[in-house]
Scaffold this motif. Structure first.
Motif, PDB file in Angstrom:
ATOM      1  N   VAL A  31       0.855  -1.247  -0.153  1.00 20.66           N
ATOM      2  CA  VAL A  31      -0.130  -0.064  -0.098  1.00 20.66           C
ATOM      3  C   VAL A  31       0.794   1.313   0.125  1.00 20.66           C
ATOM      4  N   ILE A  32       1.937   1.169   0.100  1.00 15.19           N
ATOM      5  CA  ILE A  32       3.015   2.331   0.200  1.00 15.19           C
ATOM      6  C   ILE A  32       3.029   3.106  -1.091  1.00 15.19           C
ATOM      7  N   MET A  33       2.937   2.631  -2.395  1.00  9.79           N
ATOM      8  CA  MET A  33       3.023   3.157  -3.731  1.00  9.79           C
ATOM      9  C   MET A  33       1.561   3.912  -3.875  1.00  9.79           C
ATOM     10  N   PRO A  34       0.654   3.188  -3.821  1.00 10.83           N
ATOM     11  CA  PRO A  34      -0.833   3.909  -3.560  1.00 10.83           C
ATOM     12  C   PRO A  34      -0.923   5.236  -2.806  1.00 10.83           C
ATOM     13  N   TYR A  35      -0.369   4.985  -1.530  1.00  9.65           N
ATOM     14  CA  TYR A  35      -0.533   6.252  -0.752  1.00  9.65           C
ATOM     15  C   TYR A  35       0.598   7.297  -1.324  1.00  9.65           C
ATOM     16  N   GLN A  36       1.676   6.976  -1.711  1.00 11.21           N
ATOM     17  CA  GLN A  36       2.437   7.846  -2.476  1.00 11.21           C
ATOM     18  C   GLN A  36       1.764   8.544  -3.562  1.00 11.21           C
ATOM     19  N   GLY A  37       0.986   7.780  -4.203  1.00  5.37           N
ATOM     20  CA  GLY A  37       0.356   8.570  -5.475  1.00  5.37           C
ATOM     21  C   GLY A  37      -0.682   9.480  -5.090  1.00  5.37           C
ATOM     22  N   LEU A  38      -1.179   9.155  -3.976  1.00  3.03           N
ATOM     23  CA  LEU A  38      -2.309  10.143  -3.136  1.00  3.03           C
ATOM     24  C   LEU A  38      -1.613  11.339  -2.739  1.00  3.03           C
ATOM     25  N   ILE A  39      -0.227  11.300  -2.580  1.00  3.27           N
ATOM     26  CA  ILE A  39       0.581  12.527  -2.149  1.00  3.27           C
ATOM     27  C   ILE A  39       0.735  13.239  -3.123  1.00  3.27           C
ATOM     28  N   VAL A  40       1.743  12.658  -4.030  1.00  2.68           N
ATOM     29  CA  VAL A  40       2.322  13.245  -5.239  1.00  2.68           C
ATOM     30  C   VAL A  40       1.192  13.890  -6.122  1.00  2.68           C
ATOM     31  N   LEU A  41       0.254  13.029  -6.768  1.00  2.00           N
ATOM     32  CA  LEU A  41      -0.656  13.729  -7.592  1.00  2.00           C
ATOM     33  C   LEU A  41      -1.201  14.962  -7.182  1.00  2.00           C
ATOM     34  N   PRO A  42      -1.795  15.208  -6.118  1.00  3.93           N
ATOM     35  CA  PRO A  42      -2.581  16.525  -5.935  1.00  3.93           C
ATOM     36  C   PRO A  42      -1.433  17.586  -5.727  1.00  3.93           C
ATOM     37  N   LEU A  43      -0.325  17.184  -5.463  1.00  4.46           N
ATOM     38  CA  LEU A  43       0.755  18.544  -5.087  1.00  4.46           C
ATOM     39  C   LEU A  43       1.013  18.722  -6.669  1.00  4.46           C
ATOM     40  N   ALA A  44       0.917  17.898  -7.640  1.00  6.21           N
ATOM     41  CA  ALA A  44       1.357  18.341  -8.936  1.00  6.21           C
ATOM     42  C   ALA A  44       0.281  19.318  -9.665  1.00  6.21           C
ATOM     43  N   LYS A  49      -6.301  23.984  -4.725  1.00 10.00           N
ATOM     44  CA  LYS A  49      -5.975  24.764  -3.444  1.00 10.00           C
ATOM     45  C   LYS A  49      -5.848  23.887  -2.369  1.00 10.00           C
ATOM     46  N   HIS A  50      -6.495  22.784  -2.239  1.00 12.61           N
ATOM     47  CA  HIS A  50      -6.195  21.776  -0.977  1.00 12.61           C
ATOM     48  C   HIS A  50      -5.193  20.835  -1.119  1.00 12.61           C
ATOM     49  N   ARG A  51      -4.452  21.107  -2.165  1.00 12.26           N
ATOM     50  CA  ARG A  51      -3.279  20.201  -2.302  1.00 12.26           C
ATOM     51  C   ARG A  51      -2.178  19.934  -1.148  1.00 12.26           C
ATOM     52  N   HIS A  52      -2.060  20.936  -0.367  1.00 16.19           N
ATOM     53  CA  HIS A  52      -1.216  20.700   0.746  1.00 16.19           C
ATOM     54  C   HIS A  52      -1.765  19.881   1.727  1.00 16.19           C
ATOM     55  N   SER A  53      -2.914  20.424   2.229  1.00 10.59           N
ATOM     56  CA  SER A  53      -3.687  19.745   3.360  1.00 10.59           C
ATOM     57  C   SER A  53      -3.940  18.003   2.786  1.00 10.59           C
ATOM     58  N   THR A  54      -4.324  17.878   1.478  1.00  6.52           N
ATOM     59  CA  THR A  54      -4.567  16.648   1.180  1.00  6.52           C
ATOM     60  C   THR A  54      -3.113  15.803   1.303  1.00  6.52           C
ATOM     61  N   ALA A  55      -1.994  16.317   1.051  1.00  7.04           N
ATOM     62  CA  ALA A  55      -0.594  15.637   1.034  1.00  7.04           C
ATOM     63  C   ALA A  55      -0.437  15.114   2.605  1.00  7.04           C
ATOM     64  N   VAL A  56      -0.647  16.203   3.359  1.00 14.77           N
ATOM     65  CA  VAL A  56      -0.487  16.001   4.779  1.00 14.77           C
ATOM     66  C   VAL A  56      -1.079  14.966   5.506  1.00 14.77           C
ATOM     67  N   LYS A  57      -2.634  15.132   5.145  1.00 11.82           N
ATOM     68  CA  LYS A  57      -3.428  13.960   5.453  1.00 11.82           C
ATOM     69  C   LYS A  57      -3.042  12.591   5.099  1.00 11.82           C
ATOM     70  N   VAL A  58      -2.445  12.459   3.783  1.00 11.92           N
ATOM     71  CA  VAL A  58      -2.123  11.260   3.513  1.00 11.92           C
ATOM     72  C   VAL A  58      -0.731  10.665   4.186  1.00 11.92           C
ATOM     73  N   ILE A  59       0.300  11.792   4.372  1.00  7.41           N
ATOM     74  CA  ILE A  59       1.584  11.297   5.117  1.00  7.41           C
ATOM     75  C   ILE A  59       1.244  11.062   6.456  1.00  7.41           C
ATOM     76  N   VAL A  60       0.235  11.754   7.157  1.00  2.00           N
ATOM     77  CA  VAL A  60      -0.120  11.319   8.435  1.00  2.00           C
ATOM     78  C   VAL A  60      -0.701   9.994   8.405  1.00  2.00           C
ATOM     79  N   ARG A  61      -1.507   9.482   7.562  1.00  2.00           N
ATOM     80  CA  ARG A  61      -2.136   8.366   7.355  1.00  2.00           C
ATOM     81  C   ARG A  61      -0.960   7.279   7.122  1.00  2.00           C
ATOM     82  N   LEU A  62      -0.149   7.422   6.267  1.00  2.00           N
ATOM     83  CA  LEU A  62       0.877   6.622   5.676  1.00  2.00           C
ATOM     84  C   LEU A  62       1.725   6.436   6.958  1.00  2.00           C
ATOM     85  N   GLY A  63       1.987   7.241   7.828  1.00  2.00           N
ATOM     86  CA  GLY A  63       3.089   7.100   8.857  1.00  2.00           C
ATOM     87  C   GLY A  63       2.290   6.257   9.991  1.00  2.00           C
ATOM     88  N   ARG A  64       1.005   6.314  10.224  1.00  2.00           N
ATOM     89  CA  ARG A  64       0.496   5.707  11.219  1.00  2.00           C
ATOM     90  C   ARG A  64       0.317   4.024  10.594  1.00  2.00           C
TER      91      ARG A  64
END
Length: 78
Positions: A31-44, A49-64
């Protein structure tokens, strides 16, 4: 709502999260790669406008998830 630039047949973020959670039950390392996709794609997508908050949410979830997985696989101290 999906960020601009995504194809109309792409899944919504919440649907991706649900699919990843279902897959994670039997394949936690996959599941690491799919989570990475949910981080990278919105940032691109700079118009999303919510790209940073979306990335942070996914990073926190992946960290957990990785923290939980590391705790499960860690061997007890000898």
């Amino acid at each position: 709502m999906a960020p601009r630039g995504r194809a109309s047949n792409d899944l919504h973020e919440s649907q991706w999260f649900r699919l990843i959670e279902l897959w994670e039950v039997g394949h936690p390392a996959d599941v690491i790669m799919p989570y990475q996709g949910l981080i990278v794609l919105p940032l691109a997508v700079i118009t999303y406008k919510h790209r940073h908050s979306t990335a942070v949410k996914v990073i926190v979830r992946l960290g957990r998830r990785t923290g939980d997985q590391m705790a499960k696989t860690a061997s007890p101290a000898a």
